[in-house]
Design a protein around this motif. Structure first.
Motif, PDB file in Angstrom:
ATOM      1  N   MET A 120      30.070  22.473 -58.989  1.00 12.88           N
ATOM      2  CA  MET A 120      29.939  21.664 -57.727  1.00 12.88           C
ATOM      3  C   MET A 120      31.289  22.241 -56.855  1.00 12.88           C
ATOM      4  O   MET A 120      32.245  22.385 -57.443  1.00 12.88           O
ATOM      5  CB  MET A 120      29.660  20.356 -57.627  1.00 12.88           C
ATOM      6  CG  MET A 120      28.421  19.731 -58.400  1.00 12.88           C
ATOM      7  SD  MET A 120      26.877  20.291 -57.562  1.00 12.88           S
ATOM      8  CE  MET A 120      25.847  20.080 -58.911  1.00 12.88           C
ATOM      9  N   ASN A 135      29.926  22.095 -50.652  1.00 11.07           N
ATOM     10  CA  ASN A 135      28.569  22.137 -50.902  1.00 11.07           C
ATOM     11  C   ASN A 135      27.900  21.943 -49.462  1.00 11.07           C
ATOM     12  O   ASN A 135      28.228  21.128 -48.992  1.00 11.07           O
ATOM     13  CB  ASN A 135      28.353  21.018 -51.851  1.00 11.07           C
ATOM     14  CG  ASN A 135      28.299  21.558 -53.300  1.00 11.07           C
ATOM     15  OD1 ASN A 135      28.595  22.419 -53.995  1.00 11.07           O
ATOM     16  ND2 ASN A 135      28.043  20.332 -54.115  1.00 11.07           N
ATOM     17  N   GLY A 138      25.904  23.661 -57.229  1.00 10.32           N
ATOM     18  CA  GLY A 138      26.160  23.746 -55.908  1.00 10.32           C
ATOM     19  C   GLY A 138      26.296  24.994 -55.219  1.00 10.32           C
ATOM     20  O   GLY A 138      26.543  26.057 -56.105  1.00 10.32           O
TER      21      GLY A 138
END
Length: 533
Positions: free
Chosen positions: A386, A390, A419
């Protein structure tokens, strides 16, 4: 810069120029031409040669302005346009294609690939969820229903079809990045226009805008397969049928034992809405041309005896070359009667099936990958990474569709979820170019997952909201701060029900060495078949 395959475009027109308006006289500036006495001699002293006809006057350039301009009308970028317009920005779409809707409406790629994580949970968020829910429940299956959905997405946004981009005017900003100020184009009616904007969005499947900028092409599938010639994932020719008795097909299928199904159909799945694989049927078909291949079925029942199938691949197509695109259309159309006859003989309920028209454009899966501020890697996806910036939570197998040297293609792993950062949608070297949809910055292998519609549609919607957030300050997307991102994520969660923070993806690469990760990203390691020692 690596070699870039030539297309129908000429690189002679790619060099950036100063904005034309800076050098065009204002309309109210008095002309001095008529005040200068003619230097021509009296008629009696003139040469016997006839006077040259006056040069035709150059057509005037009409001036226009918008906050955000999309080049192209692919579905993914339309979510950015809709979000930005709803947040109060002025948006315009100029499209080189003669008709609206790109891959979905013109290519009729109406079989939607849903995205879920490794535990089977749907990852659809934002406006795109409505489309996929409608597809799943059978309310959005036919072309007219998709057209209605597109009309709702683009409502109130000016759209021009059939434009021809001529010149791009850019200046260098204080941080060294280029800033595109204006684009001059010719409209379908021959009118020349110059459009200025704060943000530009590349939203075509043939890089109509990006190819006129200073871009760096990343290695494509040719590097993975070890070939010198550039080749993209096969294009799809969408197959349309009518008078199919889907109920009879299901009845016959369900009456068979598992062994009987495998013998007759190979690997096969059939429900009230979908027919998948049936590779025993497709493997038995021999295409009439080596550049065609009938792979396993992705078929959807559109109701009323109408069936749409994504399975016919056309190899070695250059999306930026109109002649190459037309060749794909001609090949597919010629093959369709032969495939129909094969299905009539091989599938129950298809005895009276007929062709139901032909798409106006191929389904283009891939074109050049250009360098963005961050390039998504295979290791990002399989590790569930992630990012602080994002703009989407994505998933889907790393599905590399075939090319001529590997017609079946290959799967390079199945992420849980990961992400997608804002930076992977920002063209490197520019401060106001968004690369929407299939133009996302990723390696050719990571693209197998990144390219799927829900992934980049959510990113586009998030970026549209962010553009409105930054508009008052005039801050470019390349200068967003942590505070800007925190505000964006909070707005998306509270106002749009989109969650981009606090999400954790399964890390399937825990304990891998740097060298193993390097080989994974380069394609030297195929994750599904790799056995760690």
């Amino acid at each position: 810069m690596p070699y870039i395959r030539k297309s129908a475009r000429s690189w002679a027109g790619i060099a950036l120029i100063a904005v034309l308006s800076a050098c065009t006289p204002a309309a109210n500036t008095p002309s001095t031409t008529s005040e200068v006495p003619s230097a021509a001699p009296p008629h009696s002293q003139a040469s016997d040669k006839p006077a040259a006809p006056p040069a035709p006057a150059e057509k005037p350039v009409q001036q226009e302005q918008a906050d955000v301009v999309l080049v192209g009308s692919e579905l993914e970028g339309l979510y950015l346009a809709r979000a930005a317009a709803d947040e109060g920005l002025s948006v315009k779409i100029i499209d080189p294609r003669p008709a609206f809707g790109g891959q979905v409406l013109q290519g009729e790629m109406l079989f939607l690939d849903a995205v879920s994580d490794g535990h089977g949970k749907s990852l659809h968020q934002g406006r795109v969820k409505e489309l996929f829910d409608g597809f799943k429940n059978g309310k959005i299956r036919k072309l007219a229903e998709f057209e209605q959905y597109f009309a709702k997405l683009s409502q109130g946004i000016p759209v021009e079809q059939g434009v021809s981009l001529e010149q791009v005017g850019a200046v260098q900003g204080p941080d060294g990045r280029e800033h595109v100020k204006a684009v001059t184009y010719t409209a379908k009616d021959g009118t020349r226009r110059q459009l200025t904007a704060q943000t530009w969005v590349e939203n075509t499947d043939s890089a109509e805008l990006a190819s006129k900028l200073k871009v760096k092409r990343l290695p494509g599938l040719e590097a993975f397969y070890g070939q010198e010639r550039i080749e993209y994932m096969s294009a799809g020719y969408m197959m349309k049928f009518k008078n199919v008795d889907w109920k009879a097909w299901m009845t016959a299928f369900n009456a068979m034992s598992d062994a009987e199904r495998r013998k007759k159909f190979g690997t096969a799945y059939l429900s009230e809405s979908y027919a998948l694989v049936f590779d025993g049927v497709t493997k038995a078909y021999k295409a009439s041309d080596d550049r065609l291949f009938l792979r396993g079925l992705n078929a959807v029942y559109q109701r009323d005896g109408e069936v749409l199938i994504n399975a016919l691949l056309v190899y070695d197509i250059n999306p930026a070359d109109p002649a190459s695109v037309q060749y794909a259309l001609d090949l597919g159309k010629k093959e369709m009667p032969l495939i129909l006859e094969h299905f009539r003989k091989s599938l129950p309920g298809w005895e009276k099936a007929e062709l139901n028209g032909f798409p106006a454009h191929p389904y283009i899966r891939e074109y050049n990958h250009y360098e963005t501020e961050y390039t998504l890697q295979v290791s990002d996806m399989l590790s569930g990474r992630m990012f602080p910036d994002n703009v989407s939570i994505a998933g889907y197998p790393l599905d590399l569709q075939g090319i001529t040297s590997n017609k079946w293609g290959i799967e390079m792993g199945r992420p849980d979820k990961y992400g997608m950062p804002l930076r992977s949608f920002l063209l490197k070297g520019y401060d106001n170019i968004v690369m929407a949809g299939k133009n996302v910055g990723s390696t050719a292998i990571a693209y197998g997952s990144a390219r799927i519609q829900p992934n980049t549609s959510l990113a586009a919607e998030s970026i549209g909201v962010l553009l409105a957030q930054l508009h008052a300050s005039g801050k470019p997307l390349t200068s967003v701060t942590g505070d800007d991102l925190a505000k964006l994520h909070q707005t998306l969660a509270s106002k749009h029900g989109i969650k981009l923070t606090g999400v954790v993806g399964d890390n399937k690469l825990a304990g891998w060495t740097k060298e193993e990760l390097r080989k994974l990203d380069s394609g030297e390691i195929n994750y599904p078949s790799y056995k760690r020692k």
